[in-house]
Design an enzyme around this catalytic site. Structure first.
Site, PDB file in Angstrom:
ATOM      1  N   GLU A 152      41.256  33.682  37.625  1.00 57.77           N
ATOM      2  CA  GLU A 152      39.986  33.617  38.348  1.00 57.77           C
ATOM      3  C   GLU A 152      39.138  32.483  37.782  1.00 57.77           C
ATOM      4  O   GLU A 152      38.409  32.676  36.795  1.00 57.77           O
ATOM      5  CB  GLU A 152      39.231  34.938  38.198  1.00 57.77           C
ATOM      6  CG  GLU A 152      39.953  36.122  38.786  1.00 57.77           C
ATOM      7  CD  GLU A 152      38.977  37.173  39.300  1.00 57.77           C
ATOM      8  OE1 GLU A 152      39.070  37.508  40.476  1.00 57.77           O
ATOM      9  OE2 GLU A 152      38.109  37.608  38.531  1.00 57.77           O
TER      10      GLU A 152
ATOM     11  N   ASN B 183      37.642  44.168  43.852  1.00 56.64           N
ATOM     12  CA  ASN B 183      36.719  44.465  42.755  1.00 56.64           C
ATOM     13  C   ASN B 183      35.316  44.605  43.341  1.00 56.64           C
ATOM     14  O   ASN B 183      34.722  43.624  43.774  1.00 56.64           O
ATOM     15  CB  ASN B 183      36.755  43.315  41.742  1.00 56.64           C
ATOM     16  CG  ASN B 183      35.662  43.438  40.699  1.00 56.64           C
ATOM     17  OD1 ASN B 183      35.166  44.537  40.443  1.00 56.64           O
ATOM     18  ND2 ASN B 183      35.274  42.317  40.095  1.00 56.64           N
ATOM     19  N   TRP B 184      34.819  45.827  43.321  1.00 57.30           N
ATOM     20  CA  TRP B 184      33.526  46.077  43.976  1.00 57.30           C
ATOM     21  C   TRP B 184      32.332  45.772  43.076  1.00 57.30           C
ATOM     22  O   TRP B 184      31.186  45.910  43.509  1.00 57.30           O
ATOM     23  CB  TRP B 184      33.465  47.524  44.455  1.00 57.30           C
ATOM     24  CG  TRP B 184      34.366  47.805  45.626  1.00 57.30           C
ATOM     25  CD1 TRP B 184      35.166  46.905  46.289  1.00 57.30           C
ATOM     26  CD2 TRP B 184      34.562  49.056  46.276  1.00 57.30           C
ATOM     27  NE1 TRP B 184      35.837  47.534  47.298  1.00 57.30           N
ATOM     28  CE2 TRP B 184      35.491  48.855  47.328  1.00 57.30           C
ATOM     29  CE3 TRP B 184      34.044  50.341  46.076  1.00 57.30           C
ATOM     30  CZ2 TRP B 184      35.911  49.891  48.165  1.00 57.30           C
ATOM     31  CZ3 TRP B 184      34.466  51.373  46.906  1.00 57.30           C
ATOM     32  CH2 TRP B 184      35.383  51.134  47.945  1.00 57.30           C
ATOM     33  N   LYS B 185      32.591  45.449  41.818  1.00 54.97           N
ATOM     34  CA  LYS B 185      31.478  45.158  40.880  1.00 54.97           C
ATOM     35  C   LYS B 185      30.476  46.324  40.929  1.00 54.97           C
ATOM     36  O   LYS B 185      30.882  47.463  41.100  1.00 54.97           O
ATOM     37  CB  LYS B 185      30.818  43.824  41.232  1.00 54.97           C
ATOM     38  CG  LYS B 185      31.857  42.719  41.491  1.00 54.97           C
ATOM     39  CD  LYS B 185      31.251  41.367  41.593  1.00 54.97           C
ATOM     40  CE  LYS B 185      32.307  40.389  42.079  1.00 54.97           C
ATOM     41  NZ  LYS B 185      32.099  39.048  41.575  1.00 54.97           N
TER      42      LYS B 185
ATOM     43  N   GLY C  54      36.473  39.916  45.370  1.00 50.16           N
ATOM     44  CA  GLY C  54      35.166  40.518  45.104  1.00 50.16           C
ATOM     45  C   GLY C  54      34.443  40.812  46.407  1.00 50.16           C
ATOM     46  O   GLY C  54      34.726  41.795  47.092  1.00 50.16           O
ATOM     47  N   GLY C  55      33.526  39.924  46.774  1.00 50.04           N
ATOM     48  CA  GLY C  55      32.634  40.134  47.924  1.00 50.04           C
ATOM     49  C   GLY C  55      33.341  40.588  49.193  1.00 50.04           C
ATOM     50  O   GLY C  55      32.880  41.529  49.866  1.00 50.04           O
TER      51      GLY C  55
ATOM     52  N   GLU D  35      32.737  38.155  34.511  1.00 55.39           N
ATOM     53  CA  GLU D  35      31.368  38.684  34.350  1.00 55.39           C
ATOM     54  C   GLU D  35      31.258  39.492  33.052  1.00 55.39           C
ATOM     55  O   GLU D  35      30.209  39.494  32.403  1.00 55.39           O
ATOM     56  CB  GLU D  35      30.981  39.525  35.583  1.00 55.39           C
ATOM     57  CG  GLU D  35      30.698  38.612  36.770  1.00 55.39           C
ATOM     58  CD  GLU D  35      31.013  39.212  38.126  1.00 55.39           C
ATOM     59  OE1 GLU D  35      31.119  40.447  38.248  1.00 55.39           O
ATOM     60  OE2 GLU D  35      31.164  38.421  39.085  1.00 55.39           O
TER      61      GLU D  35
ATOM     62  N   HIS E  64      37.176  40.624  33.035  1.00 52.91           N
ATOM     63  CA  HIS E  64      36.619  39.882  34.176  1.00 52.91           C
ATOM     64  C   HIS E  64      35.602  38.873  33.642  1.00 52.91           C
ATOM     65  O   HIS E  64      34.929  39.132  32.648  1.00 52.91           O
ATOM     66  CB  HIS E  64      35.948  40.865  35.143  1.00 52.91           C
ATOM     67  CG  HIS E  64      35.524  40.216  36.420  1.00 52.91           C
ATOM     68  ND1 HIS E  64      34.336  39.544  36.547  1.00 52.91           N
ATOM     69  CD2 HIS E  64      36.143  40.125  37.620  1.00 52.91           C
ATOM     70  CE1 HIS E  64      34.240  39.058  37.781  1.00 52.91           C
ATOM     71  NE2 HIS E  64      35.331  39.393  38.442  1.00 52.91           N
TER      72      HIS E  64
ATOM     73  N   GLY F 254      32.368  34.323  43.504  1.00 51.97           N
ATOM     74  CA  GLY F 254      31.078  34.620  44.140  1.00 51.97           C
ATOM     75  C   GLY F 254      30.332  33.381  44.602  1.00 51.97           C
ATOM     76  O   GLY F 254      29.152  33.454  44.953  1.00 51.97           O
TER      77      GLY F 254
ATOM     78  N   SER G  91      36.424  33.843  45.611  1.00 57.72           N
ATOM     79  CA  SER G  91      36.038  33.554  47.000  1.00 57.72           C
ATOM     80  C   SER G  91      37.200  33.663  47.985  1.00 57.72           C
ATOM     81  O   SER G  91      37.281  32.884  48.937  1.00 57.72           O
ATOM     82  CB  SER G  91      35.358  32.183  47.086  1.00 57.72           C
ATOM     83  OG  SER G  91      34.152  32.191  46.331  1.00 57.72           O
TER      84      SER G  91
HETATM   85  C1  PEP Z   1      35.825  38.861  41.577  1.00 58.14           C
HETATM   86  O1  PEP Z   1      34.829  39.556  41.434  1.00 58.14           O
HETATM   87  O2  PEP Z   1      36.815  39.058  40.859  1.00 58.14           O
HETATM   88  C2  PEP Z   1      35.827  37.819  42.601  1.00 58.14           C
HETATM   89  C3  PEP Z   1      36.868  37.043  42.697  1.00 58.14           C
HETATM   90  O3  PEP Z   1      34.699  37.723  43.400  1.00 58.14           O
HETATM   91  P1  PEP Z   1      34.566  36.894  44.790  1.00 58.14           P
HETATM   92  O4  PEP Z   1      35.797  37.202  45.606  1.00 58.14           O
HETATM   93  O5  PEP Z   1      33.326  37.417  45.411  1.00 58.14           O
HETATM   94  O6  PEP Z   1      34.489  35.443  44.435  1.00 58.14           O
END
Ligand code: PEP
Length: 244
Positions: A162, A4-6, A229-230, A92, A90, A168, A208
């Site tokens: 999640e 997930n590139w946000k 994500g990241g 966010e 998600h 994040g 993470s």
């Molecule tokens: C996400 O955006 O779904 C996520 C899990 O982010 P991260 O891996 O950066 O915690």
């Protein structure tokens, strides 16, 4: 294994990622690989990954087919652009944009109606975990977001657990904590849709996930994949996760 590139990466940056990433995951058959760029890069990413082992997801959609909804994008528009998956609900979206379980439910049905595979996210806040309310929150989100689907619809979705406190933050859930939550979600699925359907349900862990912790998570039989994500923004890092 989904990235997930946000709100990161332009079309040019997406193209560069794909050029770097495809050779690193060529021939992968142990996992479905998905990248979710921003809306603007979906069509281009779909064209540039066509015929590869990588599929493209959108990060959100609107539940109506069309209408006066400024700024929104429909399921059919995403499918036409080449998306095969869509992330829905998600944290966010839920916490920054106030998305409700019912909206997640409507979005999930709209996605299925256009032939997209929904990746429906659920997960508790830190305060909810500390209050011992994790299962209560997961049950509420499961019931409200996907519990109203038909059996046929439910068999076509993916769920991502999640925990919000792990997204994040660098604080990954231990494999045991993640597996416990996955077991609970699967038990909700079993109660509502039957044991076979629940066993076949793919539940991803997100929060993470990094190249150095993915193996421990994936060693849990309850964890079917990861939503990253990241660490999915860098081709080498995401390839290392895919090739855990
Ligand atoms: C996400 O955006 O779904 C996520 C899990 O982010 P991260 O891996 O950066 O915690």
């Amino acid at each position: 294994m989904a990235g997930n590139w946000k709100m990161f990466k332009t079309i040019a940056e997406t193209t560069q990622f794909i050029v770097d990433f495809l050779p690193l995951v060529a021939g992968v058959t142990h996992a479905d690989i998905v990248i979710a760029p921003p809306f603007t890069a979906v069509a281009d990413a779909a064209r540039k990954t066509a015929g590869s082992s990588v599929a493209v997801a959108a990060q959100d959609l609107h539940w109506e087919k069309q209408g006066a909804f400024t700024g929104e994008v429909s399921a059919a528009m995403l499918a036409e652009a080449g998306a095969r998956y869509v992330i829905i609900g998600h944290s966010e979206r839920r916490h920054i944009f106030g998305e409700t379980d019912d909206q997640v439910f409507q979005k999930t049905r709209a996605a299925l109606g256009a032939g997209l595979t929904p990746i429906v996210c659920v997960g508790e806040l830190l305060a909810e975990r500390e209050a011992g309310a994790t299962n209560q929150v997961l049950a509420r989100q499961f019931g409200g977001s996907v519990g109203g689907l038909t059996l046929q619809e439910f068999t076509a979705i993916i769920i991502a657990y999640e925990p919000v406190w792990a997204i994040g933050t660098g604080k990954v859930a231990t494999p045991e904590i993640a597996a416990e939550a996955h077991r609970f979600i699967r038990s909700e699925a079993s109660a509502k849709f039957g044991k076979d359907t629940a066993n076949a349900l793919r539940i991803l862990y997100g929060g993470s996930v990094k190249p150095d912790n993915v193996r421990g998570l994936m060693a849990q039989p309850e964890i079917d994949g990861t939503l990253v994500g990241g660490a999915s923004l860098d081709a080498k890092s995401f390839a290392a996760i895919v090739n855990f």
